[in-house]
Write an enzyme that holds these catalytic residues in place. Structure first.
Site, PDB file in Angstrom:
ATOM      1  N   VAL A 112       0.885  -1.174   0.000  1.00 50.48           N
ATOM      2  CA  VAL A 112       0.000   0.000   0.000  1.00 50.48           C
ATOM      3  C   VAL A 112       0.917   1.215   0.000  1.00 50.48           C
ATOM      4  O   VAL A 112       2.077   1.122   0.424  1.00 50.48           O
ATOM      5  CB  VAL A 112      -0.902  -0.026   1.270  1.00 50.48           C
ATOM      6  CG1 VAL A 112      -0.082  -0.049   2.550  1.00 50.48           C
ATOM      7  CG2 VAL A 112      -1.888   1.137   1.304  1.00 50.48           C
ATOM      8  N   VAL A 138       7.040  -3.667  -9.967  1.00 49.70           N
ATOM      9  CA  VAL A 138       8.293  -3.757 -10.724  1.00 49.70           C
ATOM     10  C   VAL A 138       8.797  -5.196 -10.679  1.00 49.70           C
ATOM     11  O   VAL A 138       8.842  -5.831  -9.615  1.00 49.70           O
ATOM     12  CB  VAL A 138       9.338  -2.775 -10.162  1.00 49.70           C
ATOM     13  CG1 VAL A 138      10.711  -3.021 -10.779  1.00 49.70           C
ATOM     14  CG2 VAL A 138       8.869  -1.342 -10.395  1.00 49.70           C
ATOM     15  N   HIS A 164      10.853  -6.870  11.490  1.00 49.54           N
ATOM     16  CA  HIS A 164      11.868  -5.830  11.293  1.00 49.54           C
ATOM     17  C   HIS A 164      13.012  -6.300  10.393  1.00 49.54           C
ATOM     18  O   HIS A 164      14.175  -6.071  10.717  1.00 49.54           O
ATOM     19  CB  HIS A 164      12.457  -5.413  12.647  1.00 49.54           C
ATOM     20  CG  HIS A 164      11.486  -4.756  13.576  1.00 49.54           C
ATOM     21  ND1 HIS A 164      11.685  -4.671  14.935  1.00 49.54           N
ATOM     22  CD2 HIS A 164      10.308  -4.120  13.341  1.00 49.54           C
ATOM     23  CE1 HIS A 164      10.679  -4.024  15.501  1.00 49.54           C
ATOM     24  NE2 HIS A 164       9.820  -3.692  14.554  1.00 49.54           N
ATOM     25  N   HIS A 166      12.505  -0.703  17.150  1.00 48.09           N
ATOM     26  CA  HIS A 166      11.512  -0.868  16.088  1.00 48.09           C
ATOM     27  C   HIS A 166      12.054  -0.044  14.927  1.00 48.09           C
ATOM     28  O   HIS A 166      12.552   1.066  15.128  1.00 48.09           O
ATOM     29  CB  HIS A 166      10.148  -0.394  16.565  1.00 48.09           C
ATOM     30  CG  HIS A 166       9.643  -1.248  17.691  1.00 48.09           C
ATOM     31  ND1 HIS A 166       8.701  -2.225  17.513  1.00 48.09           N
ATOM     32  CD2 HIS A 166      10.008  -1.301  18.987  1.00 48.09           C
ATOM     33  CE1 HIS A 166       8.488  -2.836  18.664  1.00 48.09           C
ATOM     34  NE2 HIS A 166       9.266  -2.297  19.578  1.00 48.09           N
TER      35      HIS A 166
HETATM   36  C1  FAD Z   1       2.922  -5.639  11.034  1.00 39.79           C
HETATM   37  C2  FAD Z   1       4.133  -4.753  11.212  1.00 39.79           C
HETATM   38  C3  FAD Z   1       4.268  -4.032  12.392  1.00 39.79           C
HETATM   39  C4  FAD Z   1       5.376  -3.220  12.577  1.00 39.79           C
HETATM   40  N1  FAD Z   1       5.436  -2.425  13.687  1.00 39.79           N
HETATM   41  C5  FAD Z   1       6.400  -1.491  13.772  1.00 39.79           C
HETATM   42  C6  FAD Z   1       6.374  -0.512  14.800  1.00 39.79           C
HETATM   43  O1  FAD Z   1       5.469  -0.455  15.642  1.00 39.79           O
HETATM   44  N2  FAD Z   1       7.372   0.400  14.838  1.00 39.79           N
HETATM   45  C7  FAD Z   1       8.387   0.393  13.922  1.00 39.79           C
HETATM   46  O2  FAD Z   1       9.286   1.216  14.012  1.00 39.79           O
HETATM   47  N3  FAD Z   1       8.429  -0.523  12.945  1.00 39.79           N
HETATM   48  C8  FAD Z   1       7.443  -1.435  12.826  1.00 39.79           C
HETATM   49  N4  FAD Z   1       7.458  -2.307  11.787  1.00 39.79           N
HETATM   50  C9  FAD Z   1       8.600  -2.283  10.857  1.00 39.79           C
HETATM   51  C10 FAD Z   1       8.665  -1.035   9.979  1.00 39.79           C
HETATM   52  O3  FAD Z   1       7.380  -0.639   9.602  1.00 39.79           O
HETATM   53  C11 FAD Z   1       9.522  -1.365   8.746  1.00 39.79           C
HETATM   54  O4  FAD Z   1      10.801  -1.777   9.188  1.00 39.79           O
HETATM   55  C12 FAD Z   1       9.746  -0.166   7.833  1.00 39.79           C
HETATM   56  O5  FAD Z   1       8.553   0.530   7.622  1.00 39.79           O
HETATM   57  C13 FAD Z   1      10.325  -0.650   6.488  1.00 39.79           C
HETATM   58  O6  FAD Z   1      10.606   0.457   5.656  1.00 39.79           O
HETATM   59  P1  FAD Z   1      11.189   0.224   4.181  1.00 39.79           P
HETATM   60  O7  FAD Z   1      11.220   1.560   3.525  1.00 39.79           O
HETATM   61  O8  FAD Z   1      12.461  -0.533   4.265  1.00 39.79           O
HETATM   62  O9  FAD Z   1      10.143  -0.744   3.449  1.00 39.79           O
HETATM   63  P2  FAD Z   1       8.558  -0.596   3.258  1.00 39.79           P
HETATM   64  O10 FAD Z   1       8.023   0.516   4.066  1.00 39.79           O
HETATM   65  O11 FAD Z   1       7.973  -1.933   3.458  1.00 39.79           O
HETATM   66  O12 FAD Z   1       8.414  -0.148   1.738  1.00 39.79           O
HETATM   67  C14 FAD Z   1       8.537  -0.994   0.631  1.00 39.79           C
HETATM   68  C15 FAD Z   1       7.539  -0.534  -0.419  1.00 39.79           C
HETATM   69  O13 FAD Z   1       7.885  -1.075  -1.676  1.00 39.79           O
HETATM   70  C16 FAD Z   1       6.732  -1.591  -2.298  1.00 39.79           C
HETATM   71  N5  FAD Z   1       7.173  -2.645  -3.191  1.00 39.79           N
HETATM   72  C17 FAD Z   1       7.710  -3.831  -2.856  1.00 39.79           C
HETATM   73  N6  FAD Z   1       7.992  -4.546  -3.962  1.00 39.79           N
HETATM   74  C18 FAD Z   1       7.653  -3.782  -5.025  1.00 39.79           C
HETATM   75  C19 FAD Z   1       7.708  -3.972  -6.428  1.00 39.79           C
HETATM   76  N7  FAD Z   1       8.162  -5.097  -6.942  1.00 39.79           N
HETATM   77  N8  FAD Z   1       7.271  -2.972  -7.222  1.00 39.79           N
HETATM   78  C20 FAD Z   1       6.789  -1.812  -6.705  1.00 39.79           C
HETATM   79  N9  FAD Z   1       6.701  -1.594  -5.371  1.00 39.79           N
HETATM   80  C21 FAD Z   1       7.135  -2.564  -4.543  1.00 39.79           C
HETATM   81  C22 FAD Z   1       5.884  -2.085  -1.135  1.00 39.79           C
HETATM   82  O14 FAD Z   1       4.546  -2.283  -1.517  1.00 39.79           O
HETATM   83  C23 FAD Z   1       6.116  -0.988  -0.126  1.00 39.79           C
HETATM   84  O15 FAD Z   1       5.240   0.099  -0.318  1.00 39.79           O
HETATM   85  C24 FAD Z   1       6.384  -3.151  11.574  1.00 39.79           C
HETATM   86  C25 FAD Z   1       6.243  -3.864  10.404  1.00 39.79           C
HETATM   87  C26 FAD Z   1       5.120  -4.655  10.200  1.00 39.79           C
HETATM   88  C27 FAD Z   1       4.970  -5.401   8.910  1.00 39.79           C
END
Ligand code: FAD
Ligand code: NAG
Ligand code: NAG
Ligand code: NAG
Ligand code: NAG
Ligand code: NAG
Ligand code: NAG
Ligand code: NAG
Ligand code: NAG
Ligand code: NAG
Ligand code: NAG
Ligand code: NAG
Length: 643
Positions: free
Chosen positions: A142, A288, A552, A596
Site C-alpha cells: 500500500v 516492478v 523488522h 523498532h
Molecule cells: C505488522 C508490522 C508491524 C510493525 N510495527 C512497527 C512498529 O510499531 N514500529 C516500527 O518502528 N516498525 C514497525 N514495523 C517495521 C517497519 O514498519 C519497517 O521496518 C519499515 O517501515 C520498512 O521500511 P522500508 O522503507 O524498508 O520498506 P517498506 O516501508 O515496506 O516499503 C517498501 C515498499 O515497496 C513496495 N514494493 C515492494 N515490492 C515492489 C515492487 N516489486 N514494485 C513496486 N513496489 C514494490 C511495497 O509495496 C512498499 O510500499 C512493523 C512492520 C510490520 C509489517
C-alpha cells in the site's frame, strides 16, 4: 480548464526540449508554461495515478524512478522534488492508503495485516529453531509501505547502533552524531499538555515531516508499569526518553500519530502540499519485476506490470533508479535482474548481469514471544472486543472527535534491557551481537490486553519480550525465475545459541516484572503454562512453540566500505559495480538496530536523499537557481489565473 488535446500537443512540444537541454537553460516563459500545464494536469487527475495509461498521457521523462512508495522511498521522492529541475516517478505495487480505516485508526493497526488487501501475504520458510513452524510475515502492500500498516512505535535505537554502521562502512557520516540532523528532518514531535517528564525536548525534532507524539489515552497498566520502575529500579529503571541515544530502561513509547490518526510516509512525505508539486508523480498498482540495462550498460530501465495479465511496461530514468522496495523485495528485484550470486542465478535460469553474492544474504530480524497474564479487571481490550455496542461507541468517538481509546496503538510503554555479561560469555564460540555495552539485548513490550486472540472469557495484560540484538542471520532467495512468485524468506529465528539464551532470560525477566508488588491485586497468573518455577527446558519449549516476529527485516542489500569483499551497496548506497542504481530502504542496514525499525528507515531515506542531491549538484554545477524557481502558493494561483 485546459482542454486535453492542446495540453498533449504542448507537452509533446516541450518535452523533447526538456530532454535535450537542461531545464536550467529553458526560458522563464517555457518553465512557467510547463509548470502551468503540469499543475493543470494534477488538478485534473492528481499526481497519484492508478493506471499506466494516465501516466502515458503525461508523456514526461523522469530523472529518477523510485521503486516502492514505502517508508524510505517516499522520503526520497519528497526530498528530490524539492528541486523543481528534478522529476521523480514513484512506482508502488500496492494501492492507495486513503480512506482505509484499519490503516488510519491507530488502535486498529493489528487489523491492517496479515492477509489483507494491504499485505504482501508472505510467510517464512520452516524455522528450524521454532519447531519448523512457518511464520506469517506481513509487509505493507500500500502507499506508505510498512509505515502504513505497522504498529506506529517510533524508536531510534542506541547511539552505538549507528556508530557501528559508521565503523563497518568506514564513514563517520553514518555515526549517530552525524545522523542527528537527519533524525530531526524526519520528526515533527507534537507535544501534548501532560507530556512533561515523559520525554526530553532536547533530543527531538519539531519541524520535520512525520508526526510523532506520546500516547494520549491512559490504560489500566500505565501507573503499575511506572510503579514497578520505582520498586525494582536496579533491574527495571525508568528512562525519560529512549530516543536520546541511550535507550536502556522503561519509558513512554513515541508513536507516529497525528491528532489521533496514523502518520505514515504516505500521509506525511506525500501530503497534498508535496504531491501537488508538478515534478512528483506516483503510479499505484505498478509492480516492478526487474531493472534492465540500457545501451550504455546503466541499470536505468524498470520493467513493471499492472494487472498481472502478463503485459509488461518499461520506463527509463535519465539519472537514477532507486530501489526502495524493502528488505524482502529489493533483493528479490536485484536477483531477478541478474544481480546476485552468479552460480545460484544460473541454476535458476536467470542470466547473471553482475556477480554480487551478498544480495539477499545476512537477513536479520527480531524474534518476539507473545506472552500474557490473566488479570482481575475488566479494564482491558477484551471488554470492547466482546461488546459490539461498546466497540461502535469507541469508533464513533474516534470518528467524531479523534479522542478515546482508539487514538493510540496498542502499546504505551516499552523497555530495553541487557543480559548479564557472564551469561553472554558462557556461550562458547559466539560473541555478543549487541552494538555495545549501552545497547539492549532484549526489549519488553507492554499492553493492556492480549495481543493474540484471547480465550472467550477472561481479561489479560501483555508483558512480552523481543530479541533486539540477534546473532542469527538468514537469507532472502528465489524459488524460481518468475518475478511474480513470492521469495523464500528465512530469518533463521533463534538459531544461534546466544539468541536462545537471551530469549529465555528475557522471558524470565517478564515473569519477574509481573511478580512485583504493583501487580499483586491485578495479575492472577501467567498464561501458557510457564511461571517463575519453570525449568530452562520448559521455557525453551514454550519459546520454540510460540515465538514469532516483530517484522523488522534488514540487511539483505547491506552497505559496506568501498573496498570490502562483501556487501551490496557502498556507503553512498550505490549498488557496487554497476551504474545508475541505488538501494534506499532497510535492506542496506549492515546490522539491525536494537529498535523498532521505522525510524531507521526514515533516517536512511533522509540521509540518502542528500547523497543523491550531492551527486547531481556536483554534476550540474551550482544550484543557485533553485530558490528562484520554487514557486510559492501565490505564484501558483497567479499562473492558474492567467490560464
Ligand atoms: C505488522 C508490522 C508491524 C510493525 N510495527 C512497527 C512498529 O510499531 N514500529 C516500527 O518502528 N516498525 C514497525 N514495523 C517495521 C517497519 O514498519 C519497517 O521496518 C519499515 O517501515 C520498512 O521500511 P522500508 O522503507 O524498508 O520498506 P517498506 O516501508 O515496506 O516499503 C517498501 C515498499 O515497496 C513496495 N514494493 C515492494 N515490492 C515492489 C515492487 N516489486 N514494485 C513496486 N513496489 C514494490 C511495497 O509495496 C512498499 O510500499 C512493523 C512492520 C510490520 C509489517
Ligand atoms: C493478500 O491477500 C489479500 C486477501 O486475500 C488480497 O486482497 C491481497 O491482494 C493479497 N496481496 C497480494 C500482494 O497479492
Ligand atoms: C571499529 O570496530 C573495531 C572492532 O570492534 C574497533 O577495534 C574499532 O575501534 C572501531 N572503530 C571505530 C572508529 O569505532
Ligand atoms: C493527558 O491529559 C488529558 C487531559 O487532562 C487526559 O484526558 C488524558 O487522558 C491524559 N493522557 C494520558 C496518557 O495520561
Ligand atoms: C515482459 O515482456 C517481454 C516481452 O514480451 C518478455 O520478454 C519479458 O519476459 C516480460 N517480463 C516479465 C517479467 O514477464
Ligand atoms: C554462490 O552460490 C553458490 C551455490 O549456491 C555457493 O556455493 C557459493 O558459496 C556462493 N558464492 C559466494 C561468494 O557466496
Ligand atoms: C554478512 O555480514 C558480515 C558482517 O556482519 C560479513 O562479514 C559477511 O561477509 C556478510 N556475508 C555476506 C554473504 O555478505
Ligand atoms: C478482584 O479481586 C478482589 C480481591 O482481591 C475482589 O474483591 C474483586 O471482586 C475482584 N474483582 C474482579 C473484577 O474480579
Ligand atoms: C456493552 O457496552 C454498552 C455500551 O458501553 C453497555 O451499555 C453495555 O452494558 C455493555 N454490555 C455488556 C454485556 O457489558
Ligand atoms: C465518520 O464520520 C463521518 C461524518 O463526520 C461519516 O460521514 C462517516 O460515515 C463516518 N465513518 C464511519 C465508518 O462510520
Ligand atoms: C484534530 O481532530 C479533530 C477532530 O477531527 C479536529 O476538530 C481538530 O481541529 C484537530 N486538531 C488539530 C490540531 O488538527
Ligand atoms: C508453575 O507451573 C507449573 C507447571 O505448569 C505448575 O505445576 C505450578 O503449580 C506452577 N506454579 C505456580 C506458583 O503457579
Amino acid at each position: 480548464m485546459t482542454d486535453e488535446g492542446s495540453l498533449k500537443v504542448s507537452l509533446a512540444l516541450l518535452a523533447p526540449q526538456t530532454a535535450l537541454s537542461p531545464t536550467a537553460q529553458m526560458s522563464r516563459l517555457q518553465r512557467s508554461l510547463l509548470l502551468i500545464l503540469s499543475v493543470a494536469k494534477s488538478l485534473c487527475w492528481g499526481s497519484i495515478l492508478d493506471k499506466v495509461t494516465d501516466l502515458n498521457q503525461l508523456d514526461l521523462e523522469f530523472d529518477f524512478i523510485v521503486v516502492g512508495g514505502g517508508t524510505a522511498g517516499n522520503v526520497v521522492a519528497n526530498r528530490l522534488t524539492e528541486n523543481p529541475d528534478h522529476s521523480v516517478l514513484v512506482l508502488e505495487a500496492g494501492g492507495s492508503n486513503a480512506g482505509v480505516v484499519d490503516v488510519i485508526v491507530p488502535f486498529y493497526s493489528p487489523r491492517a495485516t496479515p492477509n489483507t488487501q494491504q499485505d504482501w501475504n508472505y510467510t517464512t520458510t520452516p524455522q528450524v529453531a521454532l519447531n519448523n513452524r512457518k511464520i506469517q510475515y506481513p509487509r505493507g502492500f500500500v502507499l506508505g509501505g510498512s509505515s502504513s500498516v505497522n504498529y506506529l512505535g517510533y524508536t531510534r535505537g542506541s547511539k552505538e547502533d549507528y556508530d557501528r554502521w559508521a565503523n563497518v562502512t568506514g564513514e563517520s557520516k553514518w555515526s549517530w552524531d552525524k545522523l542527528v540532523p537527519y533524525m530531526y528532518k524526519n520528526e515533527a514531535f507534537a507535544v501534548k499538555p501532560n507530556d512533561t517528564g515523559k520525554y526530553n525536548p532536547a533530543v527531538h525534532g519539531f519541524d520535520g515531516i512525520t508526526s510523532v507524539s506520546l500516547p494520549g489515552f491512559p490504560t489500566s497498566i500505565d501507573s503499575r508499569v511506572f510503579e514497578t520502575t520505582s520498586e525494582l529500579a536496579s533491574e527495571f529503571p525508568f528512562n525519560e526518553d529512549m530516543n536520546s541515544g541511550y535507550h536502556l530502561g522503561i519509558g513512554w513509547e513515541a508513536q507516529t500519530v497525528k491528532n489521533g490518526s496514523r502518520s505514515s510516509s504516505a500521509t506525511s512525505y506525500l501530503a497534498p502540499d508535496f504531491v501537488k508539486r508538478p515534478n512528483l508523480h506516483v503510479l499505484l498498482n505498478a509492480r516492478v519485476t526487474r531493472v534492465l540495462q540500457t545501451e550504455k550498460s546503466d541499470f536505468l530501465t524498470v520493467e513493471f506490470v499492472q494487472d498481472l495479465d502478463g503485459k509488461n511496461f518499461t520506463l527509463t530514468a535519465t539519472k537514477e533508479v532507486i530501489l526502495s522496495a524493502g528488505s524482502i523485495n529489493s533483493p528479490a528485484i536485484l536477483l531477478h535482474s541478474g544481480i546476485g550470486n552468479a552460480t545460484s542465478l544460473t541454476s535458476l535460469n536467470i542470466k547473471p548481469t553482475h556477480h554480487l553474492p551478498s544480495v539477499g544474504q545476512n537477513l536479520t530480524d527480531h524474534a518476539l514471544l507473545f506472552f500474557s497474564f490473566l488479570v482481575n479487571s475488566t479494564d482491558t481490550w477484551e471488554t470492547a472486543q466482546r461488546n459490539a455496542t461498546l466497540a461502535e461507541e469507541q469508533f464513533d468517538e474516534w470518528n467524531s472527535s479523534k479522542t478515546g481509546p482508539l487514538i493510540d496503538p496498542p502499546t504505551n510503554q516499552l523497555g530495553w534491557f541487557r543480559v548479564a555479561d557472564d551469561l553472554i560469555s558462557s556461550i562458547e564460540g559466539e560473541t555478543d551481537a549487541a552494538a555495545g555495552r549501552k545497547t539492549a539485548h532484549y526489549e519488553i513490550i507492554f499492553g493492556s490486553g492480549s495481543f493474540t486472540p484471547a480465550p472467550p472469557t477472561g481479561n489479560y495484560v501483555s508483558i512480552f519480550p523481543a530479541l533486539v540484538s540477534p546473532a542469527s542471520r538468514g537469507s532472502v532467495t528465489l524459488p524460481n525465475n518468475d518475478p511474480l512468485s513470492a521469495p523464500l524468506i528465512n530469518p533463521n529465528f533463534l538459531l544461534a545459541g546466544l539468541d536462545q539464551l537471551v530469549m529465555r532470560e528475557a522471558l524470565k525477566s517478564c515473569l519477574r516484572f509481573a511478580a512485583a508488588e504493583p501487580w499483586k491485586d491485578f495479575i492472577i497468573s501467567p498464561m501458557g503454562g510457564v511461571n517463575l518455577t519453570s525449568t530452562d527446558a520448559e521455557l525453551d519449549a514454550f519459546i520454540r512453540q510460540n515465538a514469532g516476529s516483530v517484522f523488522h527485516p534488514v540487511g539483505t542489500a547491506a552497505m559496506s566500505s568501498k573496498d570490502a569483499s562483501w556487501g551490496v551497496v557502498d556507503p553512498d548506497l550505490r549498488v557496487k559495480g554497476v551504474r545508475g542504481l541505488r538501494v534506499v530502504d532497510l535492506s542496506i542496514a549492515p546490522f539491525i538496530p536494537a529498535a523498532h525499525t521505522q525510524a531507521a528507515a526514515y533516517i536512511i531515506g533522509e540521509r540518502a536523499s542528500d547523497f543523491i542531491k550531492e551527486t547531481w549538484t556536483a554534476e550540474r554545477g551550482a544550484e543557485t537557481e533553485v530558490t528562484d524557481r520554487s514557486p510559492n502558493q501565490s505564484q501558483f494561483s497567479a499562473m492558474l489565473a492567467v490560464e
